[in-house]
Design a protein around this motif. Structure first.
Motif, PDB file in Angstrom:
ATOM      1  N   SER A 176       0.843  -0.995  -0.009  1.00  9.21           N
ATOM      2  CA  SER A 176       0.018  -0.126   0.028  1.00  9.21           C
ATOM      3  C   SER A 176       0.929   1.349   0.127  1.00  9.21           C
ATOM      4  N   THR A 177       1.632   1.358   1.067  1.00  3.88           N
ATOM      5  CA  THR A 177       2.369   2.668   1.172  1.00  3.88           C
ATOM      6  C   THR A 177       3.571   2.743   0.455  1.00  3.88           C
ATOM      7  N   MET A 178       4.026   3.843  -0.431  1.00  2.07           N
ATOM      8  CA  MET A 178       5.290   3.524  -1.049  1.00  2.07           C
ATOM      9  C   MET A 178       5.972   5.134  -0.410  1.00  2.07           C
ATOM     10  N   VAL A 179       7.264   4.959  -0.173  1.00  2.00           N
ATOM     11  CA  VAL A 179       7.985   5.872   0.324  1.00  2.00           C
ATOM     12  C   VAL A 179       9.151   6.556  -0.381  1.00  2.00           C
ATOM     13  N   PHE A 180       9.414   7.858  -0.239  1.00  2.00           N
ATOM     14  CA  PHE A 180      10.324   8.454  -1.068  1.00  2.00           C
ATOM     15  C   PHE A 180      11.613   9.130  -0.217  1.00  2.00           C
ATOM     16  N   ASP A 181      12.683   9.394  -0.780  1.00  2.00           N
ATOM     17  CA  ASP A 181      13.748   9.851  -0.192  1.00  2.00           C
ATOM     18  C   ASP A 181      13.864  11.493  -0.292  1.00  2.00           C
ATOM     19  N   SER A 182      12.976  11.855  -0.883  1.00  2.00           N
ATOM     20  CA  SER A 182      12.977  13.556  -0.783  1.00  2.00           C
ATOM     21  C   SER A 182      11.308  13.836  -1.103  1.00  2.00           C
ATOM     22  N   LEU A 183      11.056  14.915  -0.602  1.00  4.26           N
ATOM     23  CA  LEU A 183       9.749  15.540  -0.635  1.00  4.26           C
ATOM     24  C   LEU A 183       9.742  16.119  -2.082  1.00  4.26           C
ATOM     25  N   ALA A 184      10.616  16.394  -2.740  1.00  4.46           N
ATOM     26  CA  ALA A 184      10.504  16.773  -4.181  1.00  4.46           C
ATOM     27  C   ALA A 184      10.076  15.594  -5.061  1.00  4.46           C
ATOM     28  N   ALA A 185      10.657  14.308  -4.784  1.00  2.00           N
ATOM     29  CA  ALA A 185      10.277  13.198  -5.497  1.00  2.00           C
ATOM     30  C   ALA A 185       8.937  13.072  -5.155  1.00  2.00           C
ATOM     31  N   PHE A 186       8.540  12.861  -3.802  1.00  4.52           N
ATOM     32  CA  PHE A 186       7.167  12.682  -3.210  1.00  4.52           C
ATOM     33  C   PHE A 186       6.148  13.516  -4.156  1.00  4.52           C
ATOM     34  N   GLU A 187       6.575  15.076  -4.090  1.00  4.16           N
ATOM     35  CA  GLU A 187       5.413  15.776  -5.001  1.00  4.16           C
ATOM     36  C   GLU A 187       5.151  15.736  -6.363  1.00  4.16           C
ATOM     37  N   ALA A 188       6.394  15.313  -7.085  1.00  5.04           N
ATOM     38  CA  ALA A 188       6.249  14.732  -8.498  1.00  5.04           C
ATOM     39  C   ALA A 188       5.622  13.726  -8.855  1.00  5.04           C
ATOM     40  N   ALA A 189       5.620  12.597  -7.876  1.00  4.01           N
ATOM     41  CA  ALA A 189       4.864  11.287  -8.082  1.00  4.01           C
ATOM     42  C   ALA A 189       3.240  11.683  -7.599  1.00  4.01           C
ATOM     43  N   ARG A 190       2.950  12.521  -6.619  1.00  2.54           N
ATOM     44  CA  ARG A 190       1.787  12.807  -6.434  1.00  2.54           C
ATOM     45  C   ARG A 190       1.071  13.698  -7.507  1.00  2.54           C
ATOM     46  N   ASP A 191       1.823  14.727  -8.175  1.00  2.33           N
ATOM     47  CA  ASP A 191       1.428  15.300  -9.187  1.00  2.33           C
ATOM     48  C   ASP A 191       1.019  14.457 -10.384  1.00  2.33           C
ATOM     49  N   ALA A 192       1.804  13.437 -10.772  1.00  2.00           N
ATOM     50  CA  ALA A 192       1.655  12.434 -11.768  1.00  2.00           C
ATOM     51  C   ALA A 192       0.836  11.182 -11.528  1.00  2.00           C
ATOM     52  N   ARG A 193       0.078  11.234 -10.270  1.00  2.00           N
ATOM     53  CA  ARG A 193      -0.622   9.996  -9.970  1.00  2.00           C
ATOM     54  C   ARG A 193      -1.267   9.272 -10.851  1.00  2.00           C
ATOM     55  N   TYR A 194      -2.231   9.939 -11.732  1.00  2.00           N
ATOM     56  CA  TYR A 194      -3.151   9.754 -12.513  1.00  2.00           C
ATOM     57  C   TYR A 194      -2.181   9.142 -13.927  1.00  2.00           C
ATOM     58  N   ASP A 195      -1.020   9.078 -14.009  1.00  2.00           N
ATOM     59  CA  ASP A 195      -0.549   8.538 -15.097  1.00  2.00           C
ATOM     60  C   ASP A 195      -0.158   7.102 -14.959  1.00  2.00           C
ATOM     61  N   SER A 196      -0.583   6.075 -15.663  1.00  2.00           N
ATOM     62  CA  SER A 196       0.153   4.804 -15.438  1.00  2.00           C
ATOM     63  C   SER A 196       1.494   4.917 -15.727  1.00  2.00           C
ATOM     64  N   GLY A 197       2.259   4.031 -14.668  1.00  2.00           N
ATOM     65  CA  GLY A 197       3.520   4.206 -14.635  1.00  2.00           C
ATOM     66  C   GLY A 197       4.308   4.737 -13.456  1.00  2.00           C
ATOM     67  N   THR A 198       3.412   5.716 -12.852  1.00  2.00           N
ATOM     68  CA  THR A 198       3.927   6.362 -11.823  1.00  2.00           C
ATOM     69  C   THR A 198       3.522   5.638 -10.419  1.00  2.00           C
ATOM     70  N   LEU A 199       4.587   5.498  -9.701  1.00  2.00           N
ATOM     71  CA  LEU A 199       4.703   4.935  -8.378  1.00  2.00           C
ATOM     72  C   LEU A 199       4.311   5.976  -7.519  1.00  2.00           C
ATOM     73  N   TYR A 200       3.285   5.903  -6.687  1.00  2.00           N
ATOM     74  CA  TYR A 200       2.844   6.874  -5.697  1.00  2.00           C
ATOM     75  C   TYR A 200       1.973   6.322  -4.512  1.00  2.00           C
ATOM     76  N   TYR A 201       1.188   5.593  -4.804  1.00  2.00           N
ATOM     77  CA  TYR A 201       0.536   4.812  -3.538  1.00  2.00           C
ATOM     78  C   TYR A 201      -0.037   3.492  -4.261  1.00  2.00           C
ATOM     79  N   GLY A 202      -0.212   2.533  -3.528  1.00  2.00           N
ATOM     80  CA  GLY A 202      -0.735   1.191  -4.009  1.00  2.00           C
ATOM     81  C   GLY A 202      -1.888   1.244  -4.867  1.00  2.00           C
ATOM     82  N   ARG A 203      -2.703   2.083  -4.289  1.00  2.00           N
ATOM     83  CA  ARG A 203      -4.095   2.170  -5.034  1.00  2.00           C
ATOM     84  C   ARG A 203      -4.178   2.753  -6.468  1.00  2.00           C
ATOM     85  N   TYR A 204      -2.959   3.409  -6.651  1.00  2.00           N
ATOM     86  CA  TYR A 204      -2.898   4.101  -8.158  1.00  2.00           C
ATOM     87  C   TYR A 204      -1.970   2.904  -9.077  1.00  2.00           C
TER      88      TYR A 204
END
Length: 394
Positions: A34-62
């Protein structure tokens, strides 16, 4: 230059596989999390902003790596801009329609659709203020006359659920597109082995992976394949609703894809053989199989499909419900079940629902799914039970 699409048999084997490293597994492992973790806030925010794109690892539900591999494999098979997985075929239908409808909208739905499609339209969508109008599935390009300014989508099946009419896919899809209305086709019966409906002008193809695509009656999943114009909106709807596929189901669907072409070839041949045998039996009034010339829309099937499935229906001469029950109960090789597309043969009496017209046949309608058993065994099973439908057996 982009690579040309791989031949179907190659794509079924090669897509959605582990990366090419030495010592790799043949199959992707079951991926849970379920939870996916990141080593930087910038990487997390980039994944969050692209979470609707297939191929983006952000959270297990996506989605995760295995989900994205399956989506990519299915997109290649369907020749789609994108594929989004859902927890069932019904979810694929419902969430696609939810993407397009608005309160006060007008939705066109073919009169021969799957019962759960009709239930969703008459229940959930009606409560949302959506008007569903059912149309004759054989209307072809004349559907243009039913499209209004408020029409949000056209939903149909090829062939129809239970009655197996084959609509003119390019004509209906073309009329809808000319009016700026998206078309949605339930393509579960054909699979991309036998029909790639997006190439025929359809905007969205939905399918139950629970059936032929996974193929073993042990996986519950759906698929939405779409053109570029609708892929992101559909994916956003699915994710916002919170629908999610399971890791084991993804594993099973990837496994099932590998043998899809071989299984469909068997089901096509065995289905036609069994349908022809049944057509010759005195208890049978009519066989409804798209590959047979007397099936409505056979000419469309012959033009737009490369093969048939093992699912068809039989209209028996008028008899009582008790006789049909006795016939079905007497079969040993045919299980009684609502699904189909697995390795086992199934039988199910069907009562068509109609709103735009009426079901004119006066006999009893029974649907057959032909599995992987020997056809000689299936024929012997049917031959022993068919006399229960004779008038003298009442």
């Amino acid at each position: 230059m982009p690579h040309p699409p791989a031949p179907l048999a190659d794509a079924l084997v090669q897509t959605g596989r582990p990366a090419r490293v030495e010592g790799r597994h043949v199959n992707l492992p079951i991926e849970l999390g379920s939870t996916m973790v990141f080593d930087s806030l910038a990487a997390f925010e980039a994944a969050r902003d692209a979470r609707y794109d297939s191929g983006t690892l952000y959270y297990g539900r996506y989605g995760n790596t295995a989900v994205f591999e399956l989506e990519q494999a299915l997109a290649e098979l369907e020749q789609a801009a994108g594929v989004t997985l859902t927890s069932s075929g019904v979810a694929a239908i419902s969430l696609t329609l939810m993407t397009f409808v608005r309160p006060g909208a007008h939705l066109l739905v073919a009169d021969h659709v799957y019962g759960n499609t009709r239930a969703f339209c008459d229940g959930v969508l009606a409560r949302m203020g959506v008007e569903t109008e059912y149309f004759d599935p054989m209307i072809g390009a004349s559907i243009a006359g039913l499209i209004r300014d408020t029409t949000c989508a056209v939903m149909f099946e090829a062939p129809g659920s239970g009655t197996f009419e084959v609509p003119d896919i390019p004509a209906i899809a073309g009329a809808a597109r000319a009016a700026g209305v998206p078309s949605v086709l339930d393509g579960t019966w054909a699979t991309p082995v036998n029909c790639r409906a997006l190439r025929l002008g359809v905007d969205v193809v939905v399918a139950s992976l629970s059936k032929y695509l996974s193929g073993h009656s042990d996986c519950m999943m759906g698929m939405i394949a779409s053109t570029t114009a609708h892929a992101r909106d559909i994916r956003k709807t699915v994710m916002e609703v919170g629908d999610k596929t399971g890791g084991q189901e993804v594993f099973l669907a990837l496994r099932g894809l590998r043998t899809l072409k071989l299984r469909m070839a068997h089901f096509d041949a065995a289905g036609r053989e069994m349908a022809a045998w049944l057509a010759a039996q005195p208890q049978v009034k009519r066989v409804l199989h798209p590959a047979f010339p007397d099936c409505p829309g056979h000419e469309h099937w012959k033009r737009d499909f490369t093969g048939a499935a093992g699912l068809f229906a039989v209209v028996f001469h008028p008899c009582s419900d008790a006789q049909i029950a006795a016939f079905v109960d007497a079969l040993h090789h045919f299980g009684i079940g609502v699904s189909w597309g697995g390795y086992e043969s199934l039988v199910l009496p069907v009562t068509p629902q109609r709103s735009a017209g009426t079901w004119a046949e006066d006999g009893q309608l029974v649907r057959f799914n032909i599995g992987l058993e020997e056809t000689a065994s299936l024929k012997a099973d049917l031959a022993a039970a068919l006399p229960l439908l004779n008038p003298a057996s009442e």
